[in-house]
Structures are given as structure tokens and as C-alpha cells.
Design a protein around this motif. Structure first.
Motif, mmCIF file in Angstrom:
data_model
loop_
_atom_site.group_PDB
_atom_site.id
_atom_site.type_symbol
_atom_site.label_atom_id
_atom_site.label_comp_id
_atom_site.label_asym_id
_atom_site.label_seq_id
_atom_site.Cartn_x
_atom_site.Cartn_y
_atom_site.Cartn_z
ATOM 1 N N GLY A 129 0.841 -1.191 0.000
ATOM 2 C CA GLY A 129 0.000 0.000 0.000
ATOM 3 C C GLY A 129 0.869 1.231 0.000
ATOM 4 N N THR A 133 -0.563 4.139 4.726
ATOM 5 C CA THR A 133 -1.874 3.500 4.653
ATOM 6 C C THR A 133 -2.101 2.470 5.745
ATOM 7 O OG1 THR A 133 -0.860 2.090 3.001
ATOM 8 C CG2 THR A 133 -2.317 3.798 2.209
ATOM 9 N N GLN A 349 -5.235 -0.267 1.737
ATOM 10 C CA GLN A 349 -5.135 0.956 0.958
ATOM 11 C C GLN A 349 -5.978 2.062 1.532
ATOM 12 O OE1 GLN A 349 -6.614 -1.336 -1.789
ATOM 13 N NE2 GLN A 349 -4.862 -1.519 -3.136
ATOM 14 N N PRO A 351 -6.512 4.882 3.718
ATOM 15 C CA PRO A 351 -5.666 5.711 4.561
ATOM 16 C C PRO A 351 -6.315 5.930 5.917
ATOM 17 C CG PRO A 351 -6.691 7.030 2.872
ATOM 18 C CD PRO A 351 -7.132 5.638 2.651
#
Lengths: 352, 316
Positions: A129, A133, A349, A351
């Protein structure tokens, strides 16, 4: 400025009231105003964003998005020598609590681990990622899960430290052309000992074969695994050899079902890069594969052992600035030389 | 001044009636100063008549629509505005919003080549004239594919004509040879080797190999050399050298499942634990796709799903 959200139930409907600098009460025309906080409607004594379960084994998808607290003693045992990102650690110190969010990627890995057939080869999970993340945090969460479920923990908090900021390096006496990182190896052994102190006393964890360090120092078959660890910590010269022996033993022991092992390595892609800051005695810069500490950790991620799991993360930051590949995908970071048999990917992924 | 006397002469000679009916006989009036008595005795600097000397109306206004154009313009000729019955405009206007300049006194139109001598009618006539010297079109060459099949090699040369002391042009020696790669019996290793030898001369979109030869002084030599090159390329590709076997998986242009380390690893894994061969197949496809197409969300997600299925993991 962190605004605390307070959970408030109104006639079965739920409304979130943000409390920043002053209390804002939303008036509803149908229901008379109630005082805050109301605990009669809900059984959760904690605010809704906190999870009651502080044990990762019990975390499920309905806990997703909630925070759970790690006990300070557990944190000290697991993460004393690294594992929680530094900035987050500072926040934890400020708020006097280590509170992590329960997120889907971690839940996913734990789910797979719960349903794994441990007779099969150790599955490898690769976290990838973009920067920031949550890969390291996910690993910390899974580490906690492993700890709770009595896995032997093999944890490398941030592999690139060895190659970017080695404490000391010296030419390996036994292997031609290789370079040792004795102090780093010792530091890792201390970390291992700290994390697994509760398991090292287990009589099941005994050495499967003789290990000869030198003419006079031998660890016999049947000795406790802790002896290898102690040997490595005390005798700096043999620390890397001890790591090799230790990891090999763990593989065998896991195969024999005498223990289960979880391997957690952050920044795994550095093992396959081209450069380090480490130099031989002749001032020649060498790649990671010529550093002795690399091979045991790459070896343990192979598929020749069962009864365990390997969680690895790949990060562009692991490389040196100049080499950064500007990709967050695993294949791009690991490079074509890496064998990719049955790598299983889990993707953080989102955040934080 | 010279121009003045010439001008006066023009005026005198060109005094015609500007009748609408131009078929009428034009009366030649050589009398000095006729119709311009006011101008006499002016001296050197005679006032110019408005609009210049009176000329005949341009021929184009008198051209019938159904005329035989090839007779009007039989050969290549500089553009002559009065002979072309078309309202052609060419060039950039001095002012932005004005129309491009017209065809009269338009140097641009005169500079560029025109093909008014090659109208379809003219071309047809040329063809008719040449036809008796031609052989019939081969019956089997009915379409483009047939032409490619029987004549796969295309040779292109260019001829140049100069109206200077020398009619030679060094560029005439250049020969271009074009072949479609599919017409050559190459595949796998031989095709790869051929493409590596030929490099940028191959266009994957049109599947054409283009070889331009100009190293010899004459065209014939270049032609022979280009044929030689094609022969050599083909035969070299067919040969296998010992060092070619040193090609490692890293050198491969595309990921190949069969020879990959991944396959070896899966095979060794299959020995220890049960792996469904169907799932292995799916997994290999996903991995090949991932490696060859590049990583992105889609390929990775696909790979993940298949790897999960292969290893027997499921989400509760």
C-alpha cells in the motif's frame, strides 16, 4: 484538536453529537431532550468508537473502525524494541494509552489465520500500500493476535534499519565475502527473547539437532531453545549464527507441531535490493544478499515448513531515496528476481 | 522613361471596345490620343488610366462548361489564373478577417505545382493510349490478400528528374524493401531472434519489416544488397548458437509459466499438500496476467482471489 464524539440515542435513532469547544445539543421535535451521556439505551459503557474487546482473537468485522486498547504490559513485551511506528508511539505517550484502530486488512489476515489448515505450508501474506496506509499498524495488530494465540513470534520491526543504519559491521570470519552485523543480530535476539519470554520456558521447545559454534561451545540436541538465544546474546561473535540456528530450529519445531510460529517482517523488499550502506573491510559497498543476517530471514519466508504464518510488508520507503521505485505494488517493489509462489496479498489501501 | 513609353504604347495598342458581346470584331485604333485628348501635352508623366490598360476579359469567363479540359491544359504548366475557371484562393490575408487572396497576381499559386493536367479525364486518356502496350492483370490477384500472398516483398524506389545540366540525383539509389513478418515462416525462438536483429525496423502495428538500403552507389546494387539482407536475416534467425541457451528467465520478454520458478515452487508444494490442478491452472493464468500486463488493482485482486482459492483459504 480532537473532537470527541458522544453517542446519543434518541428514540431508537442514533445521532452523533460533536463536542468541540462547546456542547451542541440537537433538538428533536418528536422526542423530549435528554441529558448527555445516556447509558440507559445502550449496553456499551465505552463510547461507540471504542471496542470492548481488547483481545484481537475476538475481533470481528463488526468491530471494524473501532479502537481497542493494548495493555501497557503487553505493549512493553511486544513492542519494546520496535513495531509501533514512532509518530504513533509519541501520540500514545501523549494520551497515555496505546489505542489502535481495528481495520479490515488486519481482520482479513486474522480470519485467514483462524481458518488455516496448519498441516499445510506456512502461508505468506504480503501487505502492500502507499505510504501511510497502515501496513505497520496492521502488522502490530496481527502480532498482538499471534502473541495471544501462543505463536512464537519472529518479528523484524523495520528490516531496512539493518542496511541503512547498521550499528557495526565486520567481515564474516566463517563465510567468504559476507559481512556480519553482530550488534544488530544481538539486538534482534534480545528483541526475540523479550517477545517470547513466556514461551521459551516451554519444555517442548527443545533443539532438534546439535549446533556447534566453535570447538568448545556446542549446544546439544534436546537443550532448550532459550539456550541458543542466550548464546547469541552473550557471545556477540556467534550472534548471526545463533539467529540462523534459531530460525531453522523454529521451522523444524513448527513442522513437528511442537510450536506454531508467526513471522512478521516490515520492509521485506529491502532484502532484494541492490545496495546497502554496509561495506566490507576493503570499503566495498555490498548488496543485502552478501550480509549474513539476510539469509535466515529470507529462508524462513520460504514454503518448506508448516504450522505457521508469514506476514511481510513491502514499502517503497524501505529502499534508499535514490532507488525508490515510486510504486506501491508488491511485484514492482520485490522485483522480478523474487520467486512468487503462492504469495497471498492483503491490501491496506484505506488511509487512516 | 522606358516604362512610360511602353505604357503609352500599350494604351494605344490595347484600345479595344469593351463590349459585352466579345464575338464582335475588335476595331484597331492606332490614332494617337484618340479618346484621350485631355491627356495630350501632359509631358512625361501621363496620368494613368483608371484601372490600368483596358484588357480583354479573361478567357475563363468565356469557357463553356462542357469543354474538353485536357485540351485546354494539356501538360504541366504554371498556374495561369485567366485560364482556370475556378474561384481559387490561396495564402494568408494581410488583415486577419479578410478572405485569402484571390488567384489573380497570386505568386503562391504560381509557385506551387498544380495537377490541372492530370484530371481524371486526362488520366483516362493516357491510360487508353498506353493500354495497348500492357499485359492483362493476373487473374488470381483478385484482392489485397492475394497480392500479399503472391508478392510479399515490396520494393520502393524513387526517380528524380532535373532540368539542369545533370539529370542525375544521388537519392535515386535509395531502395526500400518491405516485407510482412507473417509471410516469413518464423515462430518462437526464430521469430524472437529475427526481431532482435531487425530491431526498430519492425512495426508491430502493421507487422511490416522495412529495410532501407542506400550504401551502394547504384540502385541495382542496393536492390541486390537488400535481397541479400533479407536472405541473411532469415537464415541467421533459423540458426541456433550455443550462447542462445544462456538466456535466463530474467531476459524473457514475457513471463512464462512453464519455465518459471513459481511453477517449480508450486510443484514442490503440491507434493506436500493437496492442490487442485484446476486451481493451479487458474493461479498460473492470474500470475501470468499479473506479470505480463502489469500490476494494478484488477490484476492483483484477481491474483489474490485465485491464490486464496489455491491455498484453500476462505473468509468466514
Amino acid at each position: 484538536m480532537i473532537g470527541k464524539s458522544v453517542f446519543r440515542a434518541l428514540n431508537g435513532k442514533q445521532e452523533v453529537v460533536k463536542r468541540c469547544s462547546k456542547i451542541v445539543i440537537r433538538a428533536s421535535s418528536t422526542v423530549p431532550q435528554m441529558s448527555l451521556p445516556s447509558s440507559s439505551e445502550n449496553s456499551n459503557p465505552l463510547p461507540f468508537f471504542r471496542s470492548i474487546q481488547n483481545s484481537p482473537s475476538l475481533h470481528a468485522s463488526n468491530n471494524s473502525g473501532q479502537f481497542y486498547t493494548i495493555d501497557p504490559s503487553i505493549k512493553k513485551q511486544l513492542f519494546l524494541y520496535g513495531g509501533i511506528p514512532k509518530t504513533f508511539d509519541e501520540l500514545c505517550n501523549t494520551f497515555k494509552e496505546t489505542c489502535m484502530m481495528i481495520r479490515e486488512p488486519a481482520l482479513e489476515i486474522m480470519d485467514y489465520m483462524k481458518s488455516t489448515n496448519f498441516n499445510n505450508a506456512a502461508t505468506r501474506y504480503c501487505l502492500y500500500g502507499k505510504i501511510g496506509t497502515g501496513k505497520s499498524m496492521t502488522m502490530a495488530h496481527v502480532l498482538h493476535y499471534g502473541f495471544e494465540n501462543s505463536f512464537v513470534i519472529v518479528h523484524v520491526p523495520w528490516a531496512p534499519y539493518w542496511y541503512k543504519f547498521p550499528k557495526e559491521y565486520s567481515d564474516c570470519p566463517t563465510k567468504e565475502g559476507m559481512v556480519d552485523l553482530p550488534l544488530d543480530a544481538v539486538a534482534w535476539l534480545i528483541h526475540f527473547k523479550n517477545q517470547n519470554s513466556h514461551l521459551l520456558a516451554d519444555p517442548n521447545l527443545s533443539v532438534c539437532q546439535d549446533w556447534e559454534w566453535s570447538k568448545r561451545e556446542i549446544t546439544k540436541k534436546g537443550a532448550p531453545l532459550a539456550e541458543i538465544v542466550e548464546m547469541g546474546i552473550n557471545r556477540v561473535k556467534y550472534s548471526t549464527n545463533c539467529i540462523e540456528a534459531l530460525l531453522q530450529e523454529l521451522k523444524q519445531l513448527s513442522d513437528l507441531k511442537r510450536c506454531k510460529t508467526i513471522v512478521v517482517i516490515d520492509g521485506f523488499n529491502i532484502f532484494f535490493s541492490d545496495k546497502t550502506k554496509i561495506k566490507t573491510a576493503a570499503f566495498e559497498k555490498i548488496p543485502p544478499k552478501r550480509v549474513t543476517i539476510t539469509s535466515p530471514f529470507v529462508d524462513i519466508t520460504k514454503q518448506d515448513w508448516s504450522n505457521g504464518a508469514v506476514i511481510v510488508s513491502v514499502d517503497d520507503l524501505a529502499f534508499f531515496r535514490k532507488d525508490q521505485r515510486n510504486t506501491h505494488y508488491p511485484r514492482g517493489l520485490l522485483g522480478p528476481e523474487v520467486i512468487l509462489p503462492s504469495n497471498q496479498f492483503s491490501a491496506p489501501q484505506i488511509p487512516i | 522613361m522606358m516604362c512610360n513609353s511602353r505604357y503609352r504604347l500599350l494604351r494605344i495598342v490595347a484600345k479595344y471596345s469593351t463590349d459585352a458581346s466579345n464575338t464582335e470584331f475588335r476595331v484597331l485604333d492606332l490614332r494617337k490620343g484618340s479618346g484621350e485628348s485631355a491627356m495630350q501635352g501632359r509631358g512625361r508623366f501621363q496620368k494613368r488610366t483608371e484601372g490600368g490598360p483596358q484588357l480583354l476579359p479573361p478567357r475563363e469567363t468565356r469557357m463553356p462548361i462542357d469543354q474538353d479540359w485536357p485540351s485546354v491544359w494539356p501538360g504541366p504548366r504554371t498556374f495561369h489564373p485567366a485560364s482556370v475557371p475556378l474561384p481559387v484562393r490561396q495564402g494568408y490575408p494581410a488583415k486577419d478577417l479578410a478572405a485569402p487572396p484571390g488567384k489573380y497576381a497570386n505568386a503562391e499559386l504560381m509557385k506551387i505545382p498544380n495537377f490541372l493536367h492530370l484530371t481524371p479525364a486526362a488520366v483516362q486518356r493516357h491510360c487508353q493510349a498506353i493500354k495497348r502496350f500492357c499485359t492483362p492483370w493476373p487473374s488470381k490477384l483478385t484482392n489485397e490478400d492475394a497480392c500479399d500472398k503472391y508478392f510479399p516483398v515490396q520494393t520502393t524506389t524513387c526517380d528524380y528528374l532535373h532540368s539542369s545540366p545533370s539529370i542525375r540525383d544521388p537519392l535515386a539509389r535509395i531502395v526500400t524493401l518491405q516485407v510482412k513478418l507473417s509471410s516469413l515462416p518464423l515462430e518462437g525462438r526464430t521469430r524472437d531472434k529475427f526481431l532482435r536483429l531487425v530491431q526498430e525496423r519492425y512495426n508491430p502495428e502493421t507487422d511490416m519489416v522495412t529495410i532501407v538500403v542506400d550504401r551502394c552507389p547504384t540502385r541495382k546494387q542496393n536492390l541486390d544488397y537488400s535481397h541479400f539482407l533479407l536472405t541473411v536475416l532469415y537464415h541467421e534467425s533459423m540458426k541456433e548458437e550455443s550462447w542462445e541457451r544462456e538466456k535466463s528467465p530474467l531476459d524473457n520478454e514475457l513471463f512464462e509459466w512453464q519455465t518459471s520458478a513459481s511453477r517449480a515452487a508450486i510443484d514442490s508444494l503440491a507434493v506436500k499438500q493437496k492442490l487442485d490442478p484446476d486451481y493451479i491452472q487458474h493461479y498460473s493464468e492470474a500470475l501470468t496476467n499479473l506479470m505480463n500486463k502489469g500490476e494494478d488493482q484488477e490484476t492483483l485482486a484477481d491474483y489474490k482471489e485465485r491464490a486464496l482459492r489455491l491455498l484453500g483459504h476462505s473468509r468466514n
